[in-house]
Scaffold this active site. Structure first.
Site, PDB file in Angstrom:
ATOM      1  N   GLY A 210       0.779  -1.243   0.000  1.00  0.00           N
ATOM      2  CA  GLY A 210       0.000   0.000   0.000  1.00  0.00           C
ATOM      3  C   GLY A 210       0.800   1.277   0.000  1.00  0.00           C
ATOM      4  O   GLY A 210       1.718   1.471  -0.812  1.00  0.00           O
ATOM      5  N   LYS A 218       0.284   8.295  -1.078  1.00  0.00           N
ATOM      6  CA  LYS A 218       0.467   9.155   0.099  1.00  0.00           C
ATOM      7  C   LYS A 218       1.821   9.866   0.067  1.00  0.00           C
ATOM      8  O   LYS A 218       1.937  11.024   0.466  1.00  0.00           O
ATOM      9  CB  LYS A 218       0.338   8.325   1.373  1.00  0.00           C
ATOM     10  CG  LYS A 218      -0.968   7.549   1.498  1.00  0.00           C
ATOM     11  CD  LYS A 218      -2.163   8.466   1.515  1.00  0.00           C
ATOM     12  CE  LYS A 218      -3.421   7.691   1.871  1.00  0.00           C
ATOM     13  NZ  LYS A 218      -4.612   8.557   1.894  1.00  0.00           N
ATOM     14  N   ALA A 261     -11.361   5.951   8.256  1.00  0.00           N
ATOM     15  CA  ALA A 261     -12.484   5.311   8.954  1.00  0.00           C
ATOM     16  C   ALA A 261     -13.649   6.258   9.223  1.00  0.00           C
ATOM     17  O   ALA A 261     -14.423   6.049  10.150  1.00  0.00           O
ATOM     18  CB  ALA A 261     -12.036   4.651  10.261  1.00  0.00           C
ATOM     19  N   CYS A 262     -13.785   7.300   8.414  1.00  0.00           N
ATOM     20  CA  CYS A 262     -14.951   8.184   8.528  1.00  0.00           C
ATOM     21  C   CYS A 262     -15.863   8.069   7.307  1.00  0.00           C
ATOM     22  O   CYS A 262     -16.750   8.889   7.112  1.00  0.00           O
ATOM     23  CB  CYS A 262     -14.507   9.631   8.704  1.00  0.00           C
ATOM     24  SG  CYS A 262     -13.862   9.985  10.342  1.00  0.00           S
ATOM     25  N   THR A 265     -14.731   7.136   1.171  1.00  0.00           N
ATOM     26  CA  THR A 265     -15.071   6.502  -0.111  1.00  0.00           C
ATOM     27  C   THR A 265     -16.595   6.395  -0.239  1.00  0.00           C
ATOM     28  O   THR A 265     -17.154   6.622  -1.317  1.00  0.00           O
ATOM     29  CB  THR A 265     -14.393   5.119  -0.211  1.00  0.00           C
ATOM     30  OG1 THR A 265     -12.979   5.314  -0.085  1.00  0.00           O
ATOM     31  CG2 THR A 265     -14.667   4.447  -1.547  1.00  0.00           C
ATOM     32  N   ASN A 266     -17.271   6.077   0.878  1.00  0.00           N
ATOM     33  CA  ASN A 266     -18.740   5.988   0.823  1.00  0.00           C
ATOM     34  C   ASN A 266     -19.354   7.334   0.450  1.00  0.00           C
ATOM     35  O   ASN A 266     -20.307   7.399  -0.328  1.00  0.00           O
ATOM     36  CB  ASN A 266     -19.302   5.528   2.176  1.00  0.00           C
ATOM     37  CG  ASN A 266     -18.926   4.091   2.499  1.00  0.00           C
ATOM     38  OD1 ASN A 266     -18.382   3.391   1.658  1.00  0.00           O
ATOM     39  ND2 ASN A 266     -19.202   3.662   3.721  1.00  0.00           N
ATOM     40  N   ASP A 285      -9.945  10.093  -2.492  1.00  0.00           N
ATOM     41  CA  ASP A 285      -8.911  10.152  -1.444  1.00  0.00           C
ATOM     42  C   ASP A 285      -8.025  11.401  -1.505  1.00  0.00           C
ATOM     43  O   ASP A 285      -7.671  11.929  -0.460  1.00  0.00           O
ATOM     44  CB  ASP A 285      -8.033   8.897  -1.531  1.00  0.00           C
ATOM     45  CG  ASP A 285      -7.186   8.675  -0.287  1.00  0.00           C
ATOM     46  OD1 ASP A 285      -7.696   8.911   0.823  1.00  0.00           O
ATOM     47  OD2 ASP A 285      -6.016   8.279  -0.419  1.00  0.00           O
ATOM     48  N   ARG A 408     -14.955  12.326  13.705  1.00  0.00           N
ATOM     49  CA  ARG A 408     -15.963  11.516  14.421  1.00  0.00           C
ATOM     50  C   ARG A 408     -16.166  12.129  15.778  1.00  0.00           C
ATOM     51  O   ARG A 408     -15.389  11.854  16.701  1.00  0.00           O
ATOM     52  CB  ARG A 408     -15.420  10.102  14.635  1.00  0.00           C
ATOM     53  CG  ARG A 408     -15.692   9.166  13.539  1.00  0.00           C
ATOM     54  CD  ARG A 408     -15.169   7.783  13.874  1.00  0.00           C
ATOM     55  NE  ARG A 408     -15.544   6.902  12.799  1.00  0.00           N
ATOM     56  CZ  ARG A 408     -16.650   6.142  12.787  1.00  0.00           C
ATOM     57  NH1 ARG A 408     -17.434   6.093  13.842  1.00  0.00           N
ATOM     58  NH2 ARG A 408     -16.937   5.415  11.752  1.00  0.00           N
ATOM     59  N   PHE A 502     -24.848   7.795   5.768  1.00  0.00           N
ATOM     60  CA  PHE A 502     -24.879   7.194   4.414  1.00  0.00           C
ATOM     61  C   PHE A 502     -25.653   8.107   3.451  1.00  0.00           C
ATOM     62  O   PHE A 502     -25.383   9.290   3.369  1.00  0.00           O
ATOM     63  CB  PHE A 502     -25.434   5.765   4.480  1.00  0.00           C
ATOM     64  CG  PHE A 502     -24.526   4.852   5.284  1.00  0.00           C
ATOM     65  CD1 PHE A 502     -23.327   4.402   4.746  1.00  0.00           C
ATOM     66  CD2 PHE A 502     -24.851   4.485   6.586  1.00  0.00           C
ATOM     67  CE1 PHE A 502     -22.478   3.584   5.491  1.00  0.00           C
ATOM     68  CE2 PHE A 502     -24.001   3.668   7.324  1.00  0.00           C
ATOM     69  CZ  PHE A 502     -22.816   3.220   6.772  1.00  0.00           C
ATOM     70  N   ASN A 505     -26.810  11.663   4.161  1.00  0.00           N
ATOM     71  CA  ASN A 505     -25.882  12.802   4.207  1.00  0.00           C
ATOM     72  C   ASN A 505     -26.136  13.764   3.049  1.00  0.00           C
ATOM     73  O   ASN A 505     -25.721  14.927   3.089  1.00  0.00           O
ATOM     74  CB  ASN A 505     -24.427  12.318   4.183  1.00  0.00           C
ATOM     75  CG  ASN A 505     -24.048  11.600   5.461  1.00  0.00           C
ATOM     76  OD1 ASN A 505     -24.696  11.795   6.494  1.00  0.00           O
ATOM     77  ND2 ASN A 505     -23.014  10.770   5.417  1.00  0.00           N
TER      78      ASN A 505
HETATM   79  O1  O2Y Z   1      -2.685   0.738   4.609  1.00  0.00           O
HETATM   80  C1  O2Y Z   1      -2.391   1.343   3.568  1.00  0.00           C
HETATM   81  O2  O2Y Z   1      -1.319   1.194   3.006  1.00  0.00           O
HETATM   82  C2  O2Y Z   1      -3.345   2.191   2.967  1.00  0.00           C
HETATM   83  S1  O2Y Z   1      -3.847   3.630   3.812  1.00  0.00           S
HETATM   84  C3  O2Y Z   1      -4.988   4.399   2.758  1.00  0.00           C
HETATM   85  C4  O2Y Z   1      -5.276   3.802   1.551  1.00  0.00           C
HETATM   86  C5  O2Y Z   1      -6.171   4.415   0.707  1.00  0.00           C
HETATM   87  C6  O2Y Z   1      -6.720   5.598   1.071  1.00  0.00           C
HETATM   88  N1  O2Y Z   1      -6.430   6.179   2.244  1.00  0.00           N
HETATM   89  C7  O2Y Z   1      -5.605   5.598   3.110  1.00  0.00           C
HETATM   90  C8  O2Y Z   1      -5.380   6.335   4.395  1.00  0.00           C
HETATM   91  O3  O2Y Z   1      -4.760   5.851   5.317  1.00  0.00           O
HETATM   92  O4  O2Y Z   1      -5.852   7.489   4.472  1.00  0.00           O
HETATM   93 MN    MN Z   2      -6.696   8.282   2.649  1.00  0.00          MN
END
Ligand code: O2Y
Ligand code: MN
Length: 600
Positions: A210, A218, A261-262, A265-266, A285, A408, A502, A505
């Site tokens: 990743g 990133k 985790a917020c 993508t959704n 992203d 959150r 969901f 929003n």
């Molecule tokens: O765990 C990873 O390598 C990916 S982290 C990630 C992947 C796609 C989009 N956003 C993220 C993030 O951590 O914000």
């Molecule tokens: Mn991200």
């Protein structure tokens, strides 16, 4: 090798450092993609899925020690420690280069070194930038094919002297002669993801996974690009981009920053519940924004694919993502079904009776561990998304009308709050936080700040980054987007979410759309502009008056309790914090004090 002398010199330098058996200049072709997948299949790390279920798709299992981005091994190597700031891991650039040169020496023996020219953004866009990744991982090559634009067109755009960001990557596991090595090679004991913002370089060693290894994402598009954007007067942000269209066919583009985790993508692929409205996806992203001649900020999604978290993605939470995944995907660390397909927690309500889990072991619903790794990913071309906006690859980008910041927050922060100025919006972005612990009634849970959702991704001092935002707001003739602080995660005293989230929003997006059009009402409060009760569309929602009051309440005492927390948060950045933000804090505090007196 290429018409670009600086690139050729760099390739030669890295070849003699890493000592690969072969060098391959990647052309981005479908044949090359199949070559990579065949090689991964031959070493046993990838498995073709049942073509009747999931055509041209693969399941990859990584080493269990290499399953996520590793922030503790991510370094910003600026000349001065203060330029990395207190929220980044800093390393001296010369010392880091010396250390990494030692590790890279001979690290590709027995392997092929791939040279991957890639564009972040549509090739030829004035907002796009080019990188070249050198990697010894076929998984990286295949993933870069999906996540970026790779190949000849990029080299043509680069010409003989175009600028590129050199991105050096190795899994850090050379092969002895005759040795086939591990299926998923990596070197977790010697892990470094090092960024050199001054020279705009990335060196990554030891992980194939990743964000550690797909260096366009990133590392380049956020950490290095944020430093480029500071120097050149633009914005490189951890934001989705969506197109919102109303029942009359009018549309606007909205960008949004949310911590991991917020549901970013959704939201980017949201299916509105309100009749006649639609959301289309431009990006999920990352968002690069530059000023157009008309003073507006134009945005591109620098990526070409989605690297999304699989667990939690299902037809009920994100039908567009599920349809995107019909074929041509790489799934990493998900579970395998008995008929050669994939499964993860949240894909269906009921788990299959038998699976092979992400580690390759038999799994049943009685197993104690999840079938898919919680950070299991899908990699898929954005073009396959049924909700992708036609203009997602427009070279000039899309004009942004509104920017959302959100975290959150179980308490204090209302459903939506419009900043009264760019400076106040920057202030909102700087204080975004999520509650780590549940808030007791009337108290604030322990907060984890993630300013602008950029905490792990800012390539320089976070406080200087805030100053850059303030500076952007002072650009001559700028027609700036409005800024909103949103919170889908408000809880009631019983600890239940108050807002359904969901597709609902879209109701908040509708108010924002109408505010941008100058048609929706708001009430001026000490914390910003909130919707009047009538301005927010609650039609058909099963919400009590109490719930609506909770969502739109200006919690004076709650905000007053946050003032010292924000102050001490700012203090860790010392004198780098923009005076404009302290001024915002001071004025907020005064307005809250005045309101508290009035209430009393
Ligand atoms: O765990 C990873 O390598 C990916 S982290 C990630 C992947 C796609 C989009 N956003 C993220 C993030 O951590 O914000
Ligand atoms: Mn991200």
């Amino acid at each position: 090798m290429t018409p670009h002398q600086r690139l050729n010199r760099w390739i030669e330098e890295i070849t003699s450092l890493c000592e690969p058996d072969a060098v391959q200049l990647c052309d981005g072709s479908p044949e090359e993609y199949q070559q990579m997948m065949a090689s991964l299949t031959a070493t046993g790390v990838a498995k073709p899925l049942n073509p009747e279920k999931r055509p041209n798709s693969f399941l990859v299992r990584s080493d269990p020690a290499d399953v996520a981005r590793v922030e503790s091994r991510t370094f910003i190597c600026s000349d001065n420690e203060q330029d990395a700031g207190p929220t980044n891991h800093w390393a001296d650039p010369n010392e880091m280069k010396a250390k990494l040169t030692g590790l890279f020496k001979g690290c590709m023996r027995g392997r092929t070194m791939y040279v991957i020219p890639f564009s972040m953004g549509p090739v030829g866009s004035p907002i796009a930038h080019i990188g070249v990744e050198i990697s010894d991982s076929p998984y990286v090559v295949a993933s870069m094919h999906i996540m970026t634009r790779v190949g000849r067109a990029v080299l043509e755009e680069l010409g003989t002297d175009g600028d590129f960001v050199p991105c050096l990557h190795s899994v850090g596991q050379p092969l002895q002669s005759g040795d086939t090595g591990a299926a998923w090679p990596c070197n977790p004991d010697n892990l470094y993801i090092a960024h050199f913002p001054a020279s705009r370089e990335i060196w990554s060693f030891g992980s194939g996974y990743g964000g550690n290894a797909l260096l366009g994402k990133k590392c380049f598009a956020l950490r290095i690009a944020s430093a480029m954007a500071r120097d050149e007067g633009w914005l490189a942000e951890h934001m989705l981009i969506l197109k919102l269209t109303n029942p009359d066919g009018e549309y606007r583009y909205i960008a949004g920053a949310f911590p991991s985790a917020c549901g970013k993508t959704n939201l980017a692929m949201l299916v509105p519940t309100i009749p006649g409205w639609s959301v289309e996806t431009v990006g999920d992203d990352i968002c690069w924004m530059k000023f157009g001649d008309d003073g507006q900020l134009y945005a591109i999604n620098p990526e070409a694919g989605f690297f999304g978290v699989a667990p939690g993605t299902g037809m009920d939470t994100n039908p567009n993502a599920m349809q995107t995944l019909d074929g041509n995907c790489i799934f990493t660390n998900v579970a395998e079904t008995d008929d050669g397909d994939v499964w993860w927690e949240g894909m269906t309500d009921t788990a299959p009776a038998h699976l092979i889990d992400w580690r390759g072991n038999d799994w049943t619903p009685d197993s104690d561990t999840p079938a898919a790794h919680p950070n299991a990913r899908f990699t898929v071309s954005a073009a396959q998304c049924p909700a992708i906006a036609d203009e997602w690859e427009d070279l000039k980008g899309v004009p942004i009308s509104a920017i959302l910041f959100g975290g959150r927050r179980a308490s204090v922060v209302p459903l939506v709050n419009e900043a009264t100025s760019w400076e106040q919006g920057t202030f909102f972005g700087s204080i975004v936080a999520s509650e780590k612990t549940a808030a007791a009634a009337g108290a604030i849970g322990e907060l984890r700040r993630d300013p602008m959702a950029m905490l792990p991704f800012c390539g320089y001092n976070m406080a200087d980054y805030w100053q850059h935002w303030i500076n952007i707001g002072q650009t001559a003739n700028a027609k700036l987007p409005k800024i909103y602080y949103v919170n889908w995660f408000r809880k009631d005293l019983e600890g239940q979410f108050v807002w359904p989230g969901f597709g609902e929003n879209a109701r908040v997006l509708e108010w924002i759309f109408e505010r941008c059009a100058g048609r929706a009402d708001a009430v001026e409060t000490p914390i910003g502009h909130l919707p009047t009760l009538d301005a927010l569309n609650f039609d058909g929602l099963d919400l009590t008056e109490d719930a609506i009051a909770t969502l739109l309440r200006v919690d004076i005492q709650g905000w007053l309790a946050e003032i010292p927390l924000i102050e001490s948060y700012y203090q860790q950045f010392g004198t780098n914090v923009p005076p404009a933000l302290f001024d915002q804090l001071q004025r907020l505090s005064e307005r809250l004090e005045a309101a508290a007196v009035n209430v009393a």
